[in-house]
Enzyme design. Structure first.
Site, PDB file in Angstrom:
ATOM      1  N   ASP A 196       0.839  -1.195   0.000  1.00 11.04           N
ATOM      2  CA  ASP A 196       0.000   0.000   0.000  1.00 11.04           C
ATOM      3  C   ASP A 196       0.875   1.247   0.000  1.00 11.04           C
ATOM      4  OD1 ASP A 196      -2.025   1.849   0.233  1.00 11.04           O
ATOM      5  OD2 ASP A 196      -2.483   1.386   2.327  1.00 11.04           O
ATOM      6  N   ASP A 214      -2.731   5.950  -5.539  1.00 17.76           N
ATOM      7  CA  ASP A 214      -2.831   5.029  -4.407  1.00 17.76           C
ATOM      8  C   ASP A 214      -3.006   3.591  -4.883  1.00 17.76           C
ATOM      9  OD1 ASP A 214      -3.060   4.047  -1.833  1.00 17.76           O
ATOM     10  OD2 ASP A 214      -5.155   4.614  -1.598  1.00 17.76           O
TER      11      ASP A 214
END
Length: 382
Positions: free
Chosen positions: A60, A258
């Site tokens: 992430d 992201d």
């Protein structure tokens, strides 16, 4: 699988798979979390400890601290994961981070006696907490990172599918990207495999080779979001038609890149124009009901090919990122309705930043050159 796609614009070009990065680097495969881990993020397998204990981690770019579920974990404090929990007692290199150390201060400075503690909460209400620790992280038989800070999580609540934990690639001091910057040139990249899995994806730590096909755009800092990677999206092109909105619609709040968000969220005005233009170009296809927040869907049953308009992101410094077919269309229910496809965009919160999610990044190598503060895109790389 959905019918074979045929993208009208731009034409799809499949170059040879990229060679491993030159210089100090390490590359490992990544796979979709839907392949047995019940999440929509992407997974890498690394080793924690000596000898290494394999851990399947979602990676992430919006998170800093890496963590794994650890023994002992009382019933109700950990979720069910696919693999055995990490056992610190079986590692000769495991250490807890002591109170008063710089790493403990960066993590928030919480302590239990001399042991530094950590707690991380996420936007969906999930959380992890336990002892801040350090350990040998193994990427391959020849590449290890010693004294790598991570959370040894003994209370982990929320929806993490069945992964073993998280690998943080954010801009903060405790992330893998920051911890390895001095040895690996402050650069990492990944390629999230396309929906049809025609070629494997990868995560690389270290400098990426210059193929001549990369388009770089500036990496923007926002002091209020120190861990995030922002870019300056200025416009969106769909089938040669640039959405008629001023760049300020995107630039006023900024755009987050992201890997941990599934869809792309853009301001409502821009989304309405994108949706309407997409519908205009898709006349002749059978409309289908919405699927959750995906409101522009079609039933492609009986079609041998699907023709859609190409979509590209245009950045304020001139860089262009062309999306893959599966970065534009999403097939949310492949088992029950394999020919049911939706436009993989949604209207975001107009009071917040836009987000380019992992669906739109699929099949492209995305290069984060943190040292040079730029982000590169190499479409159709995996």
């Amino acid at each position: 699988m959905p019918p074979v796609p045929a993208v009208a614009f731009p034409p799809i070009y499949f170059p040879p798979a990229p060679a491993p990065a030159e210089g100090p680097s390490v590359t490992i495969p990544d796979v979709p979390g839907t392949s047995g881990y019940n999440i929509t993020e992407f997974i890498v397998i690394v080793g924690f400890g000596t000898p290494p204990q394999p851990s399947a981690l979602l990676f992430d770019t919006g998170s800093d601290l890496s963590w794994v579920q650890c023994q002992p974990c009382a019933a109700g404090h950990c979720y069910q994961q696919r693999d055995p929990l990490f056992d610190p007692t079986k590692s000769s290199t495991y250490e807890v981070v002591r109170c008063g150390t710089p790493k403990c201060s960066v993590a928030g400075g919480m302590c239990n006696g001399t042991t530094c503690l950590y707690r991380v909460g996420y936007g969906d209400g999930s959380s992890t907490s336990g002892a801040l620790s350090q350990e040998t992280l193994t990427f391959s038989s020849s590449r290890t990172f010693s004294s790598f800070p991570f959370g040894c999580g003994t209370t982990n609540l929320g929806d993490f599918g069945s992964v073993d934990g998280l690998l943080g690639l954010g801009r903060g001091q405790l992330s893998l990207a920051s911890q390895t910057a001095s040895s690996y040139d402050g650069t990492f990249s990944y390629c999230l495999p396309s929906h049809n899995m025609s070629r494997p994806g990868f995560l690389s730590i270290g400098a990426a080779p210059d193929t001549g096909k990369v388009q770089y755009t500036a990496m923007i800092k926002k002091p209020e979001y120190p861990s995030f990677y922002f870019v300056e999206l200025a416009s969106i092109n769909i089938g040669g038609y640039v959405l008629p909105v001023p760049p300020s619609v995107f630039t006023s709040k900024g755009t987050l890149l992201d890997s941990g968000t599934t869809l792309t969220y853009i301001p409502s005005k821009a989304y309405a124009l994108l949706r309407d233009r997409f519908k205009f170009t898709m006349k002749g296809n059978k409309p289908a009901p919405p699927f959750e927040e995906l409101d522009t869907c079609y039933d492609f049953s009986g079609q041998s090919a699907i023709v859609i308009p190409g979509v590209s992101f245009n950045f304020s410094d001139g860089a262009v990122f062309d999306l893959d077919f599966y970065g534009i269309m999403m097939f949310p229910d492949e088992v029950a309705q394999p020919a049911y496809g939706c436009l993989a965009f949604a209207a975001g919160d107009d009071d917040s930043f836009s987000i380019i999610g992992n669906t739109q990044q699929r099949s492209a190598e995305v290069i984060y050159d943190v040292a040079a503060e730029k982000i590169g895109f190499v479409p159709f790389s995996c």
